[in-house]
Each structure stands twice: as structure tokens, then as C-alpha cells.
Design an enzyme around this catalytic site. Structure first.
Site, PDB file in Angstrom:
ATOM      1  N   HIS A 464       0.828  -1.206   0.000  1.00 34.19           N
ATOM      2  CA  HIS A 464       0.000   0.000   0.000  1.00 34.19           C
ATOM      3  C   HIS A 464       0.862   1.256   0.000  1.00 34.19           C
ATOM      4  O   HIS A 464       0.668   2.162  -0.827  1.00 34.19           O
ATOM      5  CB  HIS A 464      -0.917  -0.012   1.223  1.00 34.19           C
ATOM      6  CG  HIS A 464      -1.784   1.199   1.343  1.00 34.19           C
ATOM      7  ND1 HIS A 464      -3.118   1.187   1.006  1.00 34.19           N
ATOM      8  CD2 HIS A 464      -1.521   2.469   1.755  1.00 34.19           C
ATOM      9  CE1 HIS A 464      -3.626   2.388   1.200  1.00 34.19           C
ATOM     10  NE2 HIS A 464      -2.673   3.184   1.665  1.00 34.19           N
ATOM     11  N   GLU A 465       1.807   1.324   0.924  1.00 29.96           N
ATOM     12  CA  GLU A 465       2.607   2.544   1.042  1.00 29.96           C
ATOM     13  C   GLU A 465       3.508   2.742  -0.173  1.00 29.96           C
ATOM     14  O   GLU A 465       3.730   3.872  -0.610  1.00 29.96           O
ATOM     15  CB  GLU A 465       3.423   2.528   2.336  1.00 29.96           C
ATOM     16  CG  GLU A 465       2.585   2.498   3.609  1.00 29.96           C
ATOM     17  CD  GLU A 465       1.612   3.676   3.732  1.00 29.96           C
ATOM     18  OE1 GLU A 465       1.845   4.726   3.100  1.00 29.96           O
ATOM     19  OE2 GLU A 465       0.618   3.527   4.453  1.00 29.96           O
ATOM     20  N   HIS A 468       1.744   4.696  -2.763  1.00 29.83           N
ATOM     21  CA  HIS A 468       1.845   6.160  -2.632  1.00 29.83           C
ATOM     22  C   HIS A 468       3.198   6.660  -3.145  1.00 29.83           C
ATOM     23  O   HIS A 468       3.277   7.705  -3.796  1.00 29.83           O
ATOM     24  CB  HIS A 468       1.675   6.564  -1.171  1.00 29.83           C
ATOM     25  CG  HIS A 468       0.280   6.446  -0.649  1.00 29.83           C
ATOM     26  ND1 HIS A 468      -0.813   7.004  -1.296  1.00 29.83           N
ATOM     27  CD2 HIS A 468      -0.212   5.846   0.465  1.00 29.83           C
ATOM     28  CE1 HIS A 468      -1.906   6.746  -0.595  1.00 29.83           C
ATOM     29  NE2 HIS A 468      -1.571   6.045   0.468  1.00 29.83           N
ATOM     30  N   HIS A 471       3.073   6.591  -6.905  1.00 30.18           N
ATOM     31  CA  HIS A 471       2.134   7.600  -7.398  1.00 30.18           C
ATOM     32  C   HIS A 471       2.864   8.939  -7.453  1.00 30.18           C
ATOM     33  O   HIS A 471       2.773   9.683  -8.438  1.00 30.18           O
ATOM     34  CB  HIS A 471       0.917   7.676  -6.475  1.00 30.18           C
ATOM     35  CG  HIS A 471      -0.252   8.391  -7.076  1.00 30.18           C
ATOM     36  ND1 HIS A 471      -1.507   8.380  -6.507  1.00 30.18           N
ATOM     37  CD2 HIS A 471      -0.384   9.154  -8.190  1.00 30.18           C
ATOM     38  CE1 HIS A 471      -2.346   9.087  -7.242  1.00 30.18           C
ATOM     39  NE2 HIS A 471      -1.681   9.569  -8.268  1.00 30.18           N
ATOM     40  N   GLU A 493      -6.256   7.375  -2.070  1.00 30.87           N
ATOM     41  CA  GLU A 493      -5.912   6.061  -1.542  1.00 30.87           C
ATOM     42  C   GLU A 493      -6.151   4.937  -2.547  1.00 30.87           C
ATOM     43  O   GLU A 493      -5.650   3.820  -2.367  1.00 30.87           O
ATOM     44  CB  GLU A 493      -6.727   5.767  -0.272  1.00 30.87           C
ATOM     45  CG  GLU A 493      -6.454   6.706   0.884  1.00 30.87           C
ATOM     46  CD  GLU A 493      -5.047   6.586   1.438  1.00 30.87           C
ATOM     47  OE1 GLU A 493      -4.444   5.508   1.292  1.00 30.87           O
ATOM     48  OE2 GLU A 493      -4.551   7.569   2.012  1.00 30.87           O
ATOM     49  N   TYR A 606     -11.277   6.580   2.445  1.00 33.89           N
ATOM     50  CA  TYR A 606     -10.645   5.257   2.426  1.00 33.89           C
ATOM     51  C   TYR A 606     -11.592   4.215   1.839  1.00 33.89           C
ATOM     52  O   TYR A 606     -11.208   3.402   0.996  1.00 33.89           O
ATOM     53  CB  TYR A 606     -10.220   4.851   3.838  1.00 33.89           C
ATOM     54  CG  TYR A 606      -8.930   5.497   4.295  1.00 33.89           C
ATOM     55  CD1 TYR A 606      -7.694   4.985   3.901  1.00 33.89           C
ATOM     56  CD2 TYR A 606      -8.944   6.619   5.106  1.00 33.89           C
ATOM     57  CE1 TYR A 606      -6.512   5.569   4.308  1.00 33.89           C
ATOM     58  CE2 TYR A 606      -7.757   7.212   5.522  1.00 33.89           C
ATOM     59  CZ  TYR A 606      -6.554   6.686   5.122  1.00 33.89           C
ATOM     60  OH  TYR A 606      -5.381   7.274   5.517  1.00 33.89           O
TER      61      TYR A 606
END
Length: 672
Positions: A464-465, A468, A471, A493, A606
Site C-alpha cells: 500500500h505505502e 503512494h 504515485h 488512496e 478510504y
């Protein structure tokens, strides 16, 4: 060729994180002085144009962004309290300057003049035109259409809100709770939980120091058999930072006051105007509809948990007194273990940090067409930190840098997040600035007997992180104004959530999930059990998320600025999550950092974004192949590259080839 590349990387990597308190003070002073100079020049224009008004303001953001980000960032990571304090103070000064800058009527007149000049606007390229529109809107949303007296009042409110937010975050970072517990009181925890753990003598007994940092808190809440231990630890967690409750209380009142000054009924109405959801009504409809769909599933899960706890109490000869918050993680985990024979202790043997990181990076390299090179002995803020160069997989085009700070330490940010340090933007016709991002996390550290081992949930967090991180690194815009932070909050998210799906793909797991001792790949039978347990507890988990979103709306979509945060948080959590608070002084709102960290009236995002993440994954990647580089490049071009320079709805439609729907999301949580 090699020397040119080396010069390129050297010039692109000159970020200085080693700042003394005096360096930080000097840097922030220089940034603010330069910013005021640029604003004075813009305000003095007699014939405002894009070139003499908008571009200088945006160029200042381009040029000052990295230094401003670094001196604000250090409060989250530095081991020196003086540096952390100086960083916190610098951020406060920077926020005050930005608030003051957005309240300058003379600058707004010049910006508004460009905005109203149709001939000038028609000549602009799309991103430049959007920049003018966004700037003008931000000035209006900051009160420039108000009277002088109202503007002054709004400026005071915004400054105070900035102070409150900084103090709230500092309290969380520096007020970790701790208790001392015996080995017997920690019965159920694995041996490696104690390996290297500090001990102290209390009442003549050797006891282990257990803190409220995630690697301590979460395993204890999941595995400690004694209810009294879980209760004591969660009470410490939910009664720390009591000073934050009045800070949040004040912020809620000030946000409402600011919204009313600007002509909005509530703070939520003000915030949502720029989001995909647009209105509080749309958010509430989404949350209530989801909650209604989850009710039966959550009831079933509660009944299972209740039956186990009643049996435990009966076996111990104790009365059953209900379900409490300290029961949630423990019994949810117990149900998963008993129904599916899935144990975190078994699973984590196959997820050593080094192999998982390599495997996750391989996934991103393959999907996004990138190549990563680890930098040896980087000049960073702590010896734990790793630094990587990012290159295009084909050719020698440099992309940027990312940094990994993955383990807990005193004074460090306590959760997982990504900080955008330097944005990508065009410097001139032939060159660009190269982005840099930092991932902060608090994964379990290596012990004397084993490397850092991750639970499967930790693997999903890492995926997940990194979503980011990339992105940010893959955003390509002319102006830093449109970097990651400008992406609509109820979409931001989605890309990261989508990439969590790779952590459930058997073919992907086989590439990096290996036993830390033997190197044997994760057994196919264990993967099957993991997948069978995927949606175990999905009802209660999503109810918990719905609670956070609805609490957020309750304090921000209200006309009562004096709402009682403590009692509201307690009552809503008990009603929605079905677990009682127990301790009268407990209030998780004191450490609910999202409410003071940019997610006010936005936490719903979220779950809102989950709809889009599930749709993107099922409709494109599952269909085309999870390792399909062609689909990955389309995803990179249509979802990541625009950053905030395009409405998220348009990006989604370009990638999906149609409007999104929630079919895949409902199916993904077992509600199809």
C-alpha cells in the site's frame, strides 16, 4: 554516457536532511522572505498576465518545495529533540506564512485579473489554464471575496488551526504510552516478541517494557490471552495524549466558524466541494448504505466471537460481562486461526523483510516499467534508512529517488505514511526536477535470533505505502502545484489500495514468500488457507472503518461547534462497532491523527476509494493479467501520471473505458 548519467543522478539527488536547529531556522526564514518578495512583485503588476503573475507564484512553489518539505519533515524522524522542535516550529512558521499569503487581497487582484481575462485564458495550455482556475478558487476559498474584517478573522482562525494541528501531531509522536508486564501476563505472545525487549524491575519482579508503538501494541492485542493484559494496554493507548481532546474540540469549532464565514453551512460542506463526493449527503448515503449492507455479516461475526469468549469465561469459572474494544483484535484473530488454521506466527516465517521488500520492488518494477538501484551509504537522517534511485526500465532516463525508514524508534512518527519531499515539475523546455519520496513505517525490528519478520497484514501495508511512493514518483506535471498532495482526497488512496491485491495473488507470493531459515517457498496449502481467511472479519473491519468515517462527519457536518467529542466518539464506536469502551476515560479521538492531519471531513475517502481500487483491479489487471506490463503502463499513464492536474473521475474513465461501479468492491468483501 556513463559520466553523463552519474552527473544527472548527482544533481538530482542533492537533498540535505542533515539540518541543525539553526539551519532549519535559517532555511525557513529564507523561504518566507523570498515568498513575500515574489508576492510583492505580483501585487505590483499593472497589467497582470500568466507570465508575470501566475508563473512566478507557481515557480516559487517549485523552487522552495523541497527545502520546505525537508525542514517540516524532520520533526517526524530526527533522533534529536532539538531538531524535532525546530522542525515543528518551522512548520508552524511556514503554515502561518501560507495562510497570510492566501489572504493578500493585492495578490488576489492580480490573480483574479488573469482569471477574468478570457483572451489570456484561451491562449493557455490546459495545465496552465487549470493552474489559474485552481489558484483563483483557493484564494476565494480563503476568504478573498469577504470584507476586510471578515478576512482578518478568517486569517486568525486558519493560523490557530495550523498551530493546533502541529501541537496535536507532536503530542502523538512524543507521548508514547508504556507499561511493565511479566512474561505470565504476556502469555500467548511468541518467543521473538521478547527477544531484545527491555526489562525493568518492579515490585521485585522482572517485567518487560511494552509500548503503544504498533510492533508492541498490535501483537499484544492479537495474542495476549489474559483479558486484563489487553485491557491495561489498550487503556494506556486510549488514555494517552488527553491534551489532544481540547485541541480537536477547539479545531472543530474553528472549522465551523471558518466555513460559516465563507458561506457554507458546515465544514464538511466546505471540504467536500472539491472532492469527488461533492456533498455531505453523498458521503452519508454511501456510509449508511454500506453499514446497512454490513449489518447481517457483522452480527454473524459478533455471534462467533461472543460464543468463544463465553466459553473461555466458563472454562475459567468467570462471569461473561460482554465484548470490549480490547477483545476485538484478539478474538477476531482467534476465529481466523480456528476456522482456517491461519496463524500469524506460522505465516510470518515466510515473510522476512529483506525478501518481501525485494519481491514488492520487483512487482512495481515489472508493472510500472521501472528499474531500482540501491544507493550504498546514503547521506540520510538515520542508519536504518535505505535510499534508492529510480530509472526507466528501458533506456537511461532517470525518474527520481525514494527512501525507506521502516523501523520504530523513540520520537519517530508512530504509524505508516509517505512524505512527498520533492515534486516533479518542468524546470525549462529541456529539463525537469526529479521527485523524491520517503516511506515511514514501524515494522517489527530484527532480533538476535531472526531477521525482521512481517505478518501478512504488514506485507499488505508495504504494498500500500509503496503505491503512494510510486504515485508520487510517476506524476509528471509542469507545476509542482499538481503533485500527489493535490489529488482529490477521496481518490488518493485508490491506487495504493488496488496494489494491496498483489499480496493475495498466489503466483506473486511464490516469487518472494520464502522461509527465513530454509529458503523454501511458502507452501501452496498455506496460501490456500490465507485466501480462505481473507474476508474473515470483513464485516466488523468495515464497520470499524464506517465508524471512523461517520464520526468524522458527525463532528464536521454539524452546525454545533461545541459537540462533545469524547462522549460522541465513545457512543458512536460502541453502537457501530458493537464493542464497548469499558474504561470511562478512554477516547481514541486523542490519537486519531487523521482528524488533524488533512483528512477532516475526508476519512470516508478510504472506503470510497476502495470502490475504485477494486474496480480497477478486477476490470483491468485480473482480466489482462496481474503482471501485464502493457496494462501497467496504461495505469501509469492514466492514473498516476496526471497527479492532481486532472479530475480523478476522468482518469478512472480513461483507464477503465467506462464509468466506475461498486460491483467488484462488494464482491471483494464477500457481499456479492
Amino acid at each position: 554516457m556513463a559520466s553523463r548519467i552519474q552527473r544527472l543522478v548527482k544533481s538530482a539527488g542533492a537533498l540535505n536532511f542533515r539540518r541543525s536547529p539553526s539551519d532549519i531556522a535559517s532555511t525557513i526564514g529564507t523561504i518566507i522572505a523570498r515568498g513575500k518578495e515574489v508576492q510583492d512583485q505580483v501585487a505590483a503588476q499593472t497589467l497582470p498576465t500568466f507570465a508575470n503573475t501566475i508563473a512566478p507564484l507557481a515557480r516559487f512553489d517549485n523552487d522552495s518545495g523541497a527545502d520546505a518539505a525537508i525542514v517540516s519533515f524532520l520533526q517526524n524522524v530526527s533522533t534529536d529533540k532539538l531538531v524535532r522542535d525546530a522542525s515543528s516550529n518551522a512548520e508552524q512558521q511556514l503554515q502561518a506564512f501560507r495562510i497570510e499569503a492566501m489572504m493578500r487581497e493585492d495578490v488576489y487582484r492580480s490573480v483574479s485579473s488573469v482569471f477574468k481575462n478570457s483572451k489570456e485564458m484561451d491562449r493557455l495550455e490546459p495545465e496552465d489554464r487549470l493552474l489559474v482556475e485552481k489558484m483563483e478558487l483557493q484564494y476565494r476559498r480563503n476568504g478573498l471575496a469577504l470584507s476586510s474584517e471578515q478576512r482578518q478573522k478568517l486569517g486568525q482562525i486558519r493560523k490557530r488551526l495550523s498551530e493546533l494541528g502541529i501541537a496535536f501531531a507532536r503530542n502523538i509522536n512524543e507521548s508514547d504510552g508504556r507499561i511493565l508486564l511479566t512474561r505470565e501476563e504476556l502469555d500467548g505472545l511468541p518467543d521473538d516478541y521478547f527477544d531484545g525487549r527491555k526489562t525493568e524491575i518492579e515490585d521485585g519482579l522482572e517485567k518487560y517494557v511494552v509500548t503503544t508503538k504498533y510492533p508492541d501494541l498490535v501483537p499484544a492485542m492479537q495474542h495476549a490471552k489474559r483479558e486484563s493484559t489487553r485491557r491495561r494496554l489498550l487503556t494506556v493507548e486510549e488514555t494517552r495524549c488527553p491534551e489532544n481532546i481540547p485541541l480537536l474540540q477547539e479545531a472543530v469549532g474553528l472549522r465551523l466558524e471558518a466555513a460559516r464565514l465563507l458561506g457554507y453551512k458546515t465544514h464538511a460542506e466546505f471540504v467536500l466541494e472539491e472532492n469527488m463526493a461533492k456533498t455531505p449527503e453523498a458521503v452519508l448515503e454511501f456510509e449508511h448504505d454500506l453499514r446497512k449492507r454490513l449489518d447481517a455479516l457483522a452480527d454473524k461475526e459478533v455471534a462467533e466471537i461472543e460464543a468463544i469468549k463465553k466459553a473461555d469465561k466458563e472454562a475459567a469459572g468467570e462471569p461473561y460481562d460482554g465484548l470490549f474494544n480490547w477483545d476485538f483484535r484478539y478474538y477476531s484473530n482467534l476465529v481466523k486461526e480456528r476456522k482456517h488454521s491461519v496463524s500469524d506466527e506460522e505465516v510470518k516465517q515466510y515473510f522476512p523483510m529483506k525478501e518481501v521488500t525485494r519481491g514488492v520492488l520487483d512487482i512495481y518494477q515489472e508493472i510500472l516499467g521501472l528499474r531500482f538501484v540501491k544507493v550504498e551509504n546514503p547521506d540520510v537522517w538515520h542508519s536504518d534508512v535505505e535510499m534508492y534511485e529510480v530509472w526507466e526500465a528501458k533506456g537511461d532516463d532517470f525518474v527520481g529517488h525514494f527512501y525507506l525508514d521502516l523501523y520504530p524508534r523513540e520520537g519517530k512518527y508512530n504509524h505508516a505514511c509517505v512524505n512527498s519531499i520533492r515534486a516533479s515539475y518542468s524546470k525549462d523546455c529541456e529539463s525537469c526536477e526529479y521527485p523524491a519520496a520517503v516511506m515511514l513505517a514501524n515494522f517489527p525490528k530484527p532480533t538476535s535470533s531472526a531477521p525482521a519478520l512481517l505478518k501478512h497484514d504488514d506485507v499488505l501495508t508495504l504494498l500500500h505505502e509503496f503505491g503512494h511512493v510510486f504515485h508520487h514518483l510517476c506524476t509528471k506535471t509542469k507545476w509542482s502545484y499538481f503533485q500527489l498532495d493535490s489529488v482529490q482526497v477521496d481518490f488518493i488512496e485508490a491506487p495504493s489500495q488496488m496494489l494491496e491485491n498483489w499480496g493475495w495473488e498466489p503466483s506473486v507470493l511464490r516469487k518472494f514468500a520464502v522461509h527465513y531459515k530454509t529458503g523454501e517457498p511458502i507452501p501452496e496449502e498455506l496460501v490456500k488457507r490465507l485466501l480462505a481467511a481473507k474476508n474473515e472479519g470483513a464485516g466488523l473491519f468495515n464497520m470499524r472503518q464506517a465508524f471512523f468515517g461517520l464520526f468524522d462527519m458527525a463532528i464536521h457536518n454539524t452546525t454545533d461547534g461545541n459537540v462533545d467529542i469524547r462522549s460522541l466518539y465513545r457512543s458512536m464506536r460502541e453502537e457501530i462497532t458493537r464493542f464497548a469502551a469499558g474504561d470511562a476515560n478512554a477516547c481514541g479521538a486523542a490519537t486519531f491523527g487523521h482528524m488533524m492531519g488533512g483528512y477532516d471531513a475526508g476519512y470516508y475517502g478510504y472506503q470510497w476509494a476502495k470502490v475504485f481500487s477494486a474496480d480497477m483491479y478486477a476490470s483491468r489487471f485480473l482480466k489482462d493479467g496481474v503482471d501485464n506490463p502493457q496494462t501497467g503502463m496504461v495505469y501509469r499513464r492514466e492514473i498516476l501520471q496526471p497527479g492532481g492536474s486532472r479530475n480523478a473521475s476522468a482518469s478512472l474513465e480513461m483507464f477503465l473505458g467506462r464509468k466506475p461501479n461498486n460491483d467488484a468492491f462488494l464482491k471483494s468483501i464477500g457481499l456479492d
